[in-house]
Design an enzyme around this catalytic site. Sequence first.
Site, PDB file in Angstrom:
ATOM      1  N   LYS B  80      -2.438  15.611  -8.082  1.00 28.90           N
ATOM      2  CA  LYS B  80      -3.358  14.996  -7.107  1.00 28.90           C
ATOM      3  C   LYS B  80      -3.678  16.011  -6.011  1.00 28.90           C
ATOM      4  CE  LYS B  80      -3.724  10.760  -4.277  1.00 28.90           C
ATOM      5  NZ  LYS B  80      -2.991   9.564  -3.810  1.00 28.90           N
ATOM      6  N   SER B 155      -5.448   5.267  -4.471  1.00 32.47           N
ATOM      7  CA  SER B 155      -6.220   6.475  -4.300  1.00 32.47           C
ATOM      8  C   SER B 155      -5.939   7.535  -5.360  1.00 32.47           C
ATOM      9  CB  SER B 155      -5.945   7.078  -2.922  1.00 32.47           C
ATOM     10  OG  SER B 155      -4.609   7.526  -2.852  1.00 32.47           O
ATOM     11  N   SER B 179      -1.075   3.427  -4.004  1.00 36.42           N
ATOM     12  CA  SER B 179      -1.988   4.432  -4.564  1.00 36.42           C
ATOM     13  C   SER B 179      -1.534   5.078  -5.871  1.00 36.42           C
ATOM     14  CB  SER B 179      -2.246   5.537  -3.538  1.00 36.42           C
ATOM     15  OG  SER B 179      -3.174   5.117  -2.590  1.00 36.42           O
TER      16      SER B 179
END
Lengths: 94, 487
Positions: B80, B155, B179
Site C-alpha cells: 500500500k 482505504s 481499511s
Amino acid sequence: MSSELNIDRIARLARLKLTDDEKQKLAPQLAKIVDYIDLLGELDTSDVEPTAHILPVQNVFREDDPVKNFPEADYLSLAPKPDKGHYEVPKIIG
Amino acid sequence: MADPTNAPTLLQAREDLKNKKYSALELTESCLRRMDAVEDRVQAYLHISREQAIEQAKAADERIARGDDAPLLGVPLAIKDNICTQGLPSTCASKILGQFKSPYNATSVDRALKAGAVILGKTNLDEFAMGSTTENSGIHPTRNPWDLERVPGGSSGGSAAAVAAKECVAALGSDTGGSIRQPASFCGVTGLKPTYGRVSRFGLVAFASSLDQIGPMTQTVDDAAVLMNVIGGKDPLDSTSADVPMPDFTQALNRNVKGMKVGIPREYFTEGIDPEVETAVQNAIKTLQSLGMETVEVSLPHTKYAVATYYILACAEASANLSRYDGVKYGHRTEHAGNLMEMYENSREEGFGEEVKRRIILGTFVLSSGYYDAYYLKGQKARTLIKRDFEEAFKQCDVLAGPNCPLPAFKLNEKLDDPMQMYLADIYTISMNLAGIPAMSVPCGQTQGKLPVGLQLMAPHFQEETLFTVGKQFQLATDFHKQFPTL
C-alpha cells in the site's frame, strides 16, 4: 453545535485556503457531521477516564547513543526549494 | 513455468520455488504479465516497480540456489502506497506528496525484504487512507475485480483488488477504521488488522496514530499467518510497538476449535444490514457451530456511539499529523505565495483532496479552543466505554463473529457526495481500532450479484492466534476463499 463551526476561522487555524466553492460545499456537509457527533452528548461520562492510548505504555526510554543516520543530502533533495544546505522559504519577518 | 493468470498462494509459491517448479524470476514475471493484462481495467497500482522487482527476484533465485529458506523468499508482494519503500514512490495517493520517494523503508517492508520478498509495486488507496472506497485517491479510482462498476472498498482498495485480481501473491495494507477488513470483504480476500502495537508503524505515513496498524491482505488465512510472522514484533524505531512475545502464528492454524465459544454481538445484526450480507454471515456462524464451536449472544452496548467517537478522534489526530505538509521539507509547494502564510495555505489548498480537507477541518474544530472538552475529551471517554464493551464481551467468549460492512461493494460514485452516509457504513469495523483489538475478515459468501461478503472475527488484545485458528478452520470447511473473479 454545528452552527458554531465557523469555516473561515477553522480553515485559517488549519492553514487551508479554501475556495468559495469549496466552502459552499463543505459547510453543509460539516454541519451534518457535527450534528451527528453531538450524539455523544447523551452519554454520561462523568466517572469515565479518557483513553488516549490503548496499551498500558508509559514513557519509553533508550540510551542516548548516536546512530548512523542518512546523509543530509538525501533529505534536502526531497525539498521543493533546497538552498545551500537549507530550506528556502518566503520572507517571514516583514 | 508460473501461470500468469493464476498467482499461487504464498504457501504454494514457497513450495513450488523450493521444488524448482518455477523460479522466483518466472513467478515475478508472471505477476507482471498479469498486471499488463488487467491493470487497465482494475487500476490497483499507483506505481509498478518492474526493474527493481526483476532484480529482487534474481537475487531471490540466487539465495534459493544457496539453499536459503527464508519465509518470503521469491514471493511477489504489493505494498500500500502509504507504507514507505526506499527508492520507490510513497505518495499516499496525494498530490501533496507528488512523486515523493522515501529515503528509508518502513520496518514492515524492511522485514519483508530481509525475508526475501519481491516488491512489485505500490497500491492505490484513498488519499492518506481517508475513505472507504479508494475513490478519494488523488490519482485515480480502483475498480472491484468482481464488478468493474463497483468500488473495491477502502482505504486499502488497491491491495485488496491486486490480491483478488491475482496481480500479486499477497499484499500489505493498513487499517485505521476498517481499511484492511472492509476492502478484503468487498474483494473476497483475507485481511487481518493486528492488535494495536503488534506491527511497527515506523514508515507508515501517519493518519491517526493511536488507531493505525499495518496488516496482511492475502488469499488465505495460512498466508496471513506467514506474513504476520515476518512483519510482527517489537521495533525500537516505534515506541508504541508492543514488547510482547511473538508466537509462531502458523502453529495456531491447525488447532481445534471444538468447544471454543464464539460471541455474536446483538448490535451487529440490526436495521441497516443488507439481507444478503446478513444471510451470508449467519450461514458462516452456522458453519462455525458445525465445527463444534458454541455460540453465545453478547452485547456491545456502546456500538451506536462508535462512528461519532471514531470521526472525532481520527480527524483530530489527522489534523495534527497532516500539519507536517507545509510545502517546506518535501512534496508540493505552491507557485503563488508572497509570504509564509500564503505558502502554507496555498500549498495545502492545492495539494490536499476534498475528503482530506473535510477531515482536517473537522479535526481542527474538535480540538479548537472552546470545543476540546465537548468533542475531543468526550470522544476519548466514549472510547473507554467502547473498549470496556469488548472486555465484558470477552468474559463470555473466546472470539466474536459478525459482518464487516452492512453492505456489499458499492457502485462507483454511489456514496461520494454524502460523506455522512459513507462514514456510517464503517459501523462494524471502527470499534476494533478504538479498542485496539485484532480482527480478521475471511470470505464467507456471495450475493446473488456475485459480490463477495466477509465474516469478521475479533479477539482480545494480542490473541491473533485465536483468529488464525478459527479463520483457518473456517477455510478448511468452506471454499469461498478459493473463488476468484474472471477478468
